[in-house]
Design an enzyme around this catalytic site. Structure first.
Site, PDB file in Angstrom:
ATOM      1  N   PHE A  35       6.905  -2.193  -5.910  1.00  0.00           N
ATOM      2  CA  PHE A  35       6.302  -2.984  -4.846  1.00  0.00           C
ATOM      3  C   PHE A  35       5.254  -3.924  -5.406  1.00  0.00           C
ATOM      4  O   PHE A  35       4.909  -3.872  -6.590  1.00  0.00           O
ATOM      5  CB  PHE A  35       5.692  -2.065  -3.772  1.00  0.00           C
ATOM      6  N   VAL A 157       4.366  -1.013 -15.019  1.00  0.00           N
ATOM      7  CA  VAL A 157       5.298  -1.286 -13.931  1.00  0.00           C
ATOM      8  C   VAL A 157       4.658  -0.818 -12.630  1.00  0.00           C
ATOM      9  O   VAL A 157       4.067   0.271 -12.572  1.00  0.00           O
ATOM     10  CB  VAL A 157       6.628  -0.547 -14.180  1.00  0.00           C
ATOM     11  N   LYS A 158       4.765  -1.616 -11.586  1.00  0.00           N
ATOM     12  CA  LYS A 158       4.142  -1.258 -10.308  1.00  0.00           C
ATOM     13  C   LYS A 158       5.165  -0.477  -9.481  1.00  0.00           C
ATOM     14  O   LYS A 158       5.815  -1.015  -8.570  1.00  0.00           O
ATOM     15  CB  LYS A 158       3.661  -2.507  -9.567  1.00  0.00           C
ATOM     16  N   ALA A 159       5.319   0.793  -9.827  1.00  0.00           N
ATOM     17  CA  ALA A 159       6.294   1.669  -9.187  1.00  0.00           C
ATOM     18  C   ALA A 159       5.583   2.637  -8.241  1.00  0.00           C
ATOM     19  O   ALA A 159       4.454   3.073  -8.510  1.00  0.00           O
ATOM     20  CB  ALA A 159       7.073   2.455 -10.238  1.00  0.00           C
ATOM     21  N   TYR A 163       1.789   5.925  -8.371  1.00  0.00           N
ATOM     22  CA  TYR A 163       0.594   6.040  -7.538  1.00  0.00           C
ATOM     23  C   TYR A 163       0.305   7.472  -7.105  1.00  0.00           C
ATOM     24  O   TYR A 163      -0.708   7.728  -6.448  1.00  0.00           O
ATOM     25  CB  TYR A 163       0.686   5.072  -6.361  1.00  0.00           C
TER      26      TYR A 163
END
Length: 305
Positions: A35, A157-159, A163
């Protein structure tokens, strides 16, 4: 997100309540989503999306790393972001593009690689760490949770799954009475906050951990480095030890949500003047000046609707 308004979902704007995914969706079971967080600002020249193309380039990079074929071009997604903001009627907004594996069967390895859901949500969003924090600084702590090691999951990587680490850092910080948590890398050196990059001011220069320190290389981080260079403030991307936080002249955090937020205390130790320091203030003024017309956008970062 409320059920009011519409979401761009798999190719078209739909009522929010109709944007459903199956309970067997791969992303729900195995965290296979990527995202972005993008802001649109109300400027003297109308609503502008801030560095939307750069964010979408990173979205594609994140999806490529996890072998998730996005069924739309980046130009199509950029147009969809603009359409969704216009449809919301908001002058300033937070934009959340999401790419996730859908109902492709249970099992860690997806049975159909092309079952991909794509959504773009738009919502009002104020100061992530509070208006007071943005003005006068927040209290942060170094938590017991380390950031991801580079050879486990890619921290750049913005996975969605990454989070979970951020949640643990944030939960511990709040349990201990702080507004935000800081994670060290597996080497014991500074990495980043639960959802922000970190800058340390020393002798008028900026120090920040390099990409190799298990950080997400933020778009706002890059913005601050660029604005700092224009102001004659140089940045060194170098490993930073924990004790350097305690002796810092100033500390601030950056991110799409956090923007440029000063840190006034770390582990109950007062940093600098105990508020927003002069270097941080200059960078804040330059950053927010992009949106109030005080800073000239020389880089084409402000994208019209």
């Amino acid at each position: 997100m409320s059920n009011e308004g519409r979401i761009w979902f798999n190719g078209q704007l739909r009522p929010s309540a109709e944007c459903m995914v199956h309970v067997a969706s791969h992303a729900l079971h195995y965290g296979s989503s990527v995202f972005e967080g993008i802001r649109a600002y109300n400027t003297p020249n109308g609503t502008k999306i801030f560095r939307g193309k750069d964010h979408l380039d990173r979205l594609k990079y994140s999806a490529d790393v996890y072998r998730m074929p996005i069924p739309y071009s980046m130009d199509e997604l950029h147009a969809a972001c603009r359409e969704t903001v216009r449809d919301s009627g908001l002058k300033a907004a937070y934009i959340r593009p999401l790419v996730a594996r859908g109902n492709c069967g249970l099992g860690v390895m997806p049975k159909n690689m092309s079952t991909i859901d794509v959504a773009i949500m738009v919502s009002p969003w104020g100061a992530y760490l509070g208006d007071e924090g943005l003005k006068n600084g927040i209290k942060a702590c170094v938590t017991s949770w380390n950031r991801l090691a580079p050879n486990t999951m890619p921290p750049g990587v913005k996975a969605g799954g990454n989070y979970l680490s951020s949640q643990l850092i944030g939960f511990e910080a709040r349990d201990r009475g702080f507004e935000e948590g800081i994670g060290l890398g597996v080497d014991g050196l500074l990495s980043e906050g639960a959802g922000e990059n970190i800058f340390v001011v020393r002798r008028g220069q900026l120090l920040t951990p390099p990409a190799s320190s298990s950080i997400l290389s933020g778009i706002t981080r890059d913005t601050v480095i660029t604005l700092g260079r224009q102001l004659g403030i140089q940045t060194q991307e170098i490993p930073i030890s924990r004790e350097q936080l305690y002796g810092a002249e100033e500390i601030f955090m950056t991110g799409t949500a956090a923007e440029v937020t000063p840190v006034r205390q770390v582990d109950h130790m007062v940093i600098g003047n105990g508020g927003c320091g002069p270097v941080t203030r200059r960078l804040q003024d330059a950053f927010f000046g992009l949106f109030n017309g005080q800073t000239k956008d020389e880089w084409g970062w402000l994208e019209p609707l």
